[in-house]
Design a protein around this motif. Structure first.
Motif, short mmCIF file in Angstrom:
data_model
loop_
_atom_site.label_atom_id
_atom_site.label_comp_id
_atom_site.label_asym_id
_atom_site.label_seq_id
_atom_site.Cartn_x
_atom_site.Cartn_y
_atom_site.Cartn_z
N LEU A 376 -83.70 -4.37 -25.84
CA LEU A 376 -83.18 -3.27 -25.03
C LEU A 376 -83.66 -1.91 -25.57
O LEU A 376 -83.82 -1.76 -26.78
CB LEU A 376 -81.65 -3.26 -25.04
CG LEU A 376 -80.91 -4.18 -24.09
CD1 LEU A 376 -79.42 -4.03 -24.30
CD2 LEU A 376 -81.27 -3.89 -22.64
N ASN A 483 -77.49 1.52 -31.01
CA ASN A 483 -76.73 1.08 -29.83
C ASN A 483 -75.93 2.20 -29.20
O ASN A 483 -75.79 2.26 -27.96
CB ASN A 483 -75.76 -0.05 -30.20
CG ASN A 483 -76.45 -1.33 -30.61
OD1 ASN A 483 -77.26 -1.33 -31.52
ND2 ASN A 483 -76.14 -2.42 -29.94
N THR A 509 -78.97 0.90 -22.94
CA THR A 509 -78.77 0.29 -21.63
C THR A 509 -80.12 0.06 -20.97
O THR A 509 -81.17 0.41 -21.52
CB THR A 509 -77.88 1.18 -20.75
OG1 THR A 509 -77.49 0.46 -19.57
CG2 THR A 509 -78.56 2.47 -20.35
N ASN A 676 -82.76 -4.00 -14.71
CA ASN A 676 -81.39 -4.33 -14.32
C ASN A 676 -81.34 -4.75 -12.86
O ASN A 676 -81.44 -3.91 -11.95
CB ASN A 676 -80.46 -3.14 -14.57
CG ASN A 676 -79.00 -3.52 -14.44
OD1 ASN A 676 -78.49 -3.71 -13.34
ND2 ASN A 676 -78.33 -3.65 -15.57
N TYR A 739 -74.86 -2.59 -19.67
CA TYR A 739 -74.48 -2.89 -21.06
C TYR A 739 -73.42 -1.89 -21.51
O TYR A 739 -73.66 -0.69 -21.55
CB TYR A 739 -75.70 -2.81 -21.97
CG TYR A 739 -76.66 -3.96 -21.74
CD1 TYR A 739 -76.59 -5.11 -22.53
CD2 TYR A 739 -77.61 -3.92 -20.72
CE1 TYR A 739 -77.45 -6.19 -22.30
CE2 TYR A 739 -78.47 -4.98 -20.49
CZ TYR A 739 -78.39 -6.11 -21.29
OH TYR A 739 -79.23 -7.17 -21.07
N VAL A 766 -74.44 -11.69 -27.30
CA VAL A 766 -75.42 -10.60 -27.48
C VAL A 766 -76.67 -11.00 -28.24
O VAL A 766 -77.65 -10.25 -28.24
CB VAL A 766 -74.76 -9.39 -28.18
CG1 VAL A 766 -73.61 -8.84 -27.36
CG2 VAL A 766 -74.28 -9.76 -29.59
N GLN A 769 -80.37 -10.61 -27.18
CA GLN A 769 -81.08 -9.33 -27.28
C GLN A 769 -81.97 -9.26 -28.52
O GLN A 769 -82.74 -8.31 -28.68
CB GLN A 769 -80.07 -8.18 -27.31
CG GLN A 769 -79.15 -8.12 -26.11
CD GLN A 769 -77.93 -7.25 -26.36
OE1 GLN A 769 -77.92 -6.40 -27.24
NE2 GLN A 769 -76.87 -7.46 -25.59
N TYR A 776 -79.89 -6.35 -32.84
CA TYR A 776 -79.17 -6.25 -31.58
C TYR A 776 -77.82 -5.56 -31.74
O TYR A 776 -77.10 -5.37 -30.78
CB TYR A 776 -78.97 -7.64 -30.94
CG TYR A 776 -78.24 -8.64 -31.82
CD1 TYR A 776 -76.85 -8.71 -31.82
CD2 TYR A 776 -78.96 -9.51 -32.63
CE1 TYR A 776 -76.18 -9.63 -32.63
CE2 TYR A 776 -78.30 -10.43 -33.43
CZ TYR A 776 -76.91 -10.48 -33.43
OH TYR A 776 -76.27 -11.39 -34.23
N SER A 793 -73.82 -4.06 -27.77
CA SER A 793 -74.10 -3.74 -26.37
C SER A 793 -73.81 -4.99 -25.55
O SER A 793 -74.60 -5.94 -25.54
CB SER A 793 -75.56 -3.30 -26.19
OG SER A 793 -75.85 -2.20 -27.04
N PRO A 795 -73.42 -7.27 -22.35
CA PRO A 795 -73.99 -7.35 -20.99
C PRO A 795 -72.91 -7.68 -19.96
O PRO A 795 -72.75 -8.84 -19.55
CB PRO A 795 -75.02 -8.46 -21.11
CG PRO A 795 -74.47 -9.35 -22.19
CD PRO A 795 -73.76 -8.45 -23.16
#
Length: 804
Positions: A376, A483, A509, A676, A739, A766, A769, A776, A793, A795
């Motif tokens: 991300l 994050n 995000t 997304n 996120y 998570v 990620q 992550y 983060s 989802p």
């Protein structure tokens, strides 16, 4: 293998395994309680001096007269946050330092510093290190013609001055510094290399030293060379000998890195060399060894000035040998502006402090994050030096900070003192939009996007119409990356009648840009005003976009939509009370003000997540106004959020507290190229793009709802859950978009936490990620409670299907 030998091998394996899993010594984090501030005590253009404040000393420096007017040591047990909210009242000015040149047997004292703020350049600023570079320094007419410059810098435990000549090579010239301490309750002990100040009980208060020799006779004389003279005043962490050492290596290239000590400041620098692209990470492994009988503070600077990629979103994280983020803060200072000026870019420097236990050897790694943390885009917030940016106005080269999601360009920029735009938020650029026009290339994917800024908070105008800019704005970087960011700006009204605090956050995000702002204003004395605006979106001094349509609504949908009025200097709508639990404002059908440069643009929105205000002792609801304004040559219209128009005075005990969210949304559905799927599907839906509906969707569906089985909610948005027993929490998340950042606080270990979200272990949710290993999640250390916080983060689109 014999049984005894087998048992020995197993025991050794268990020992090695245990050491690998052991938490680092908690002493390592002791230096995190230290802090520094550098700020103007008065509104920017009314200031002739700046303050340097740490938990160990305070100094006031008049840059126009080039004089140190205040210096005192302090034993300050206040936390970083508490100190940020404290105002230090001015003392009677003293004359504690003189800068001079000796030439052919005659001394010439500096008579004046610069009159222009642009010659008092801010180079670095953050938690651990502050530096300014002052030019246009004047000597008497009869002095030799030479250019002088002065560096003034500070770590938490020392203050430093470096006078230098620029392009002057005559060996007969000698630069000098004279320090005149005059405390009656201090005695002074001098050697050839240092001067010590002792209190009445013979305790060491401070120690002054220089690279060369010094002389003491009622004043401290530092004789330098024809190139420079320096003075360092140590105010804590006194030690006669350094017992620790460091070795560093580039993990990718397996190459030993250059390590050197800065004689002026005492810091140890590590020169980084890796050249990862913006999608990758760079890793420096380093070993620190302390062979002494006492712990010592290591002040480190990880720096890079060649092949510096991903500067808009670059950040740094310290991890243990196993790759676990430790929460040890790293101050990021950077510059991409290029010119012939000293300190122009490109460069990046990461400042940190580590308390190294006695008789220990520690293995750590520094990870340089660029555009992505795992899979991300990473969130970051850092100080950006403007040295080399020559287009700015008279308030240029002051504190400027920049936050980004990814490293594709700026997303939100901040100028706390408002030097160039009289606005806290300046440039604002949308996330992940690209041109669909073959004739106009920009914006291209994974690169810069158009500026649709700015915004401001607590714009107060006195009864005579004069803007009341905040004074003594101090900055606290609570968390910088990757994050979730959290940066706090604290100050006061010019007369001290009100205390101001703004908390700024963005988060990792993959859909669009959100800026989260917590405004707090506490009234201490009667405050009369002609106008008080809690927030202005687009400002009357900085706005690069204009929208054809405005709309207001709440959790139930649209309340009213209308055609905007542009640029006539009046209120098209005034004092409209915002009803409902989630009021929102949409500014859509934006007009591209640079159509030859950009083929895609963005709309804006404002959501009021929380509001609590009291005026004249009674609660007041938020009120909306549309102000038709001309700013930067753009005729447009602005959103204003304020108290009732009937309120023109606030009394002690009155206050304003609000959580506000700015959203920057793709105007054209096809311009969004992010991954997304839920957001892309929504934009492609009939009647959604370029309307008020994206703001309404954000307001309602991203209102985070949570039930807590273990732990407790300590902040609603962005969500913070305090764990139980130092490690455990269990929650059910019922809403959100893309996120959602969730921070778990009060952890006793930075490596492990027993967290359950919607019946699943957080790692199972998570860890997809992850890309390079444990990349992550985010860890931050809180020195006040000696605990850690972990931010994930989550989802939510996939977890709750809340977008359906």
């Amino acid at each position: 293998m014999k049984k005894g030998r087998y048992l020995m091998v197993c025991a050794f394996a268990l020992l090695v395994s245990g050491l690998a899993k052991a938490q680092l010594p908690t002493e390592l984090w002791e230096g995190t309680k230290d802090y520094t501030f550098m700020y103007y005590p008065s509104p920017l253009f009314e200031s002739s001096e700046f303050h340097l404040e740490t938990n160990n000393h305070f100094a006031a420096f008049d840059f126009k007269k080039l004089r140190l007017t205040q210096f005192q040591t302090r034993t300050n047990s206040e936390s970083h946050l508490t100190a940020a909210s404290s105002y230090i009242a001015p003392f009677p000015a003293q004359d504690l330092i003189k800068f001079y040149v000796e030439y052919k047997g005659k001394r010439y004292d500096v008579i004046m510093g610069p009159s222009d703020l642009r010659n008092c350049e801010l180079i670095e600023s953050g938690k651990y290190y502050q530096r300014r570079y002052i030019t246009d320094i004047k000597l008497p007419m009869e002095a030799p013609l030479m250019k002088l410059a002065l560096e003034v810098s500070s770590w938490p435990d020392r203050l430093a001055f470096k006078l230098e000549s620029v392009g002057f090579d005559e060996e007969e010239a000698v630069l000098g510094i004279e320090f005149l301490p005059n405390q009656a309750d201090q005695t002074y002990v001098s050697t050839q290399k240092s001067l010590q100040a002792l209190d009445t009980k013979s305790n060491l208060i401070w120690e002054a030293r220089t690279v060369g020799d010094l002389k003491w006779k009622k004043s401290l004389q530092v004789q330098g060379s024809n190139k420079e003279a320096s003075l360092v005043i140590q105010t804590a962490n006194f030690t006669s000998k350094k017992h620790w050492s460091i070795e560093a290596k580039d993990a990718k290239l397996s190459k030993k890195l250059e390590v050197f000590s800065d004689e002026l400041t005492g810091a140890t620098h590590v020169e980084m060399i890796s050249d990862a692209d913006i999608e990758g990470i760079e890793t420096v492994t380093f070993k620190i060894k302390n062979e002494g009988n006492e712990s010592q503070l290591a002040q480190l600077v990880f720096s890079k000035k060649t092949q510096v990629r991903g500067l808009p979103g670059i950040s740094m994280i310290i991890r243990d040998k196993a790759g676990n983020p430790t929460g040890l803060p790293v101050q990021i200072s950077k510059n991409w502006h290029q010119s012939e000026r000293k300190f122009s870019g490109p460069w990046v420097r990461g400042y940190t402090q580590l308390q190294i236990p006695a008789h220990s050897e520690l293995e750590l790694e520094l990870v340089v994050v660029k555009a992505f943390w795992g899979t991300l885009p990473a969130a970051s917030h850092a100080q950006l030096s403007l040295v080399g940016w020559e287009k700015g106005g008279r308030g240029n080269k002051q504190l400027w900070e920049e936050s980004a999601i990814g490293a594709f360009g700026e997303n939100i920029c901040y100028e706390p003192d408002g030097g160039q735009a009289s606005s806290m938020i300046t440039d604002v650029r949308p996330l992940m939009i690209a041109s669909q026009n073959p004739e106009i290339a920009r914006p291209v994917k994974w690169s810069w996007t158009p500026n649709v800024g700015g915004a401001d908070f607590m714009r107060i105008f006195s009864k005579d119409g004069k803007r009341q800019a905040m004074r003594a704005i101090k900055t606290v970087h609570l968390r910088n990356c990757p994050n979730l960011t959290e940066v706090i700006y604290s100050g006061q009204t010019p007369d001290g009648a009100g205390d101001y605090q703004l908390t700024s956050q963005i988060f990792r995000t993959d859909d669009y840009l959100r800026g989260v702002y917590k405004v707090k204003f506490q009234v201490k004395d009667t405050l009369k005003f002609d106008k008080l605006v809690v927030m202005q979106l687009g400002t009357d001094t900085y706005s690069y976009s204009k929208e054809k349509q405005f709309a207001i609504g709440n959790e139930n949908g649209l309340v009213e939509e209308w055609e905007a009025t542009w640029g006539n200097g009046t209120y098209a709508k005034s004092g409209v009370k915002l009803e409902g639990n989630i009021p929102w404002v949409s500014m859509h059908q934006a007009v591209n003000t640079s159509p030859k440069e950009w083929a895609a643009w963005a709309n804006k929105g404002l959501i009021v997540r929380s509001w609590d205000a009291k005026a004249k002792g009674e609660k007041v609801a938020p009120h909306f106004s549309e102000y038709a304004s001309t700013s930067r040559g753009v005729q447009g219209s602005l959103t204003e959020l304020a108290l009732s128009q009937e309120v023109d005075v606030l009394y002690p005990g009155d206050y304003i507290e609000a959580t506000l969210v700015i959203v920057i949304l793709p105007q054209e559905a096809n311009s969004y190229y992010g991954p997304n799927e839920a957001f892309s599907k929504f934009l492609q839906g009939d009647g959604n793009a370029d309307t008020w509906r994206p703001v309404f969707r954000e307001a309602v569906q991203n209102q985070v709802k949570v039930t807590v089985d273990q732990g407790k909610v300590s902040r609603q948005y962005p969500l913070v859950i305090e764990v139980e027993n130092g490690s455990t929490a269990s929650i059910d998340l019922k809403s959100g978009l893309a996120y959602v950042p969730i921070t778990f606080s009060g952890l006793k270990d930075y490596r492990t936490a027993d967290i359950v979200v919607n019946g699943k272990k957080i790692e199972d949710i998570v860890s997809e990620q992850e890309k390079y290993g444990k990349d992550y999640y985010q860890v931050d250390y809180r020195p006040e409670s000696k605990t850690w916080e972990i931010t994930y983060s989550v989802p939510v689109d996939k977890l709750t299907n809340s977008h359906e």
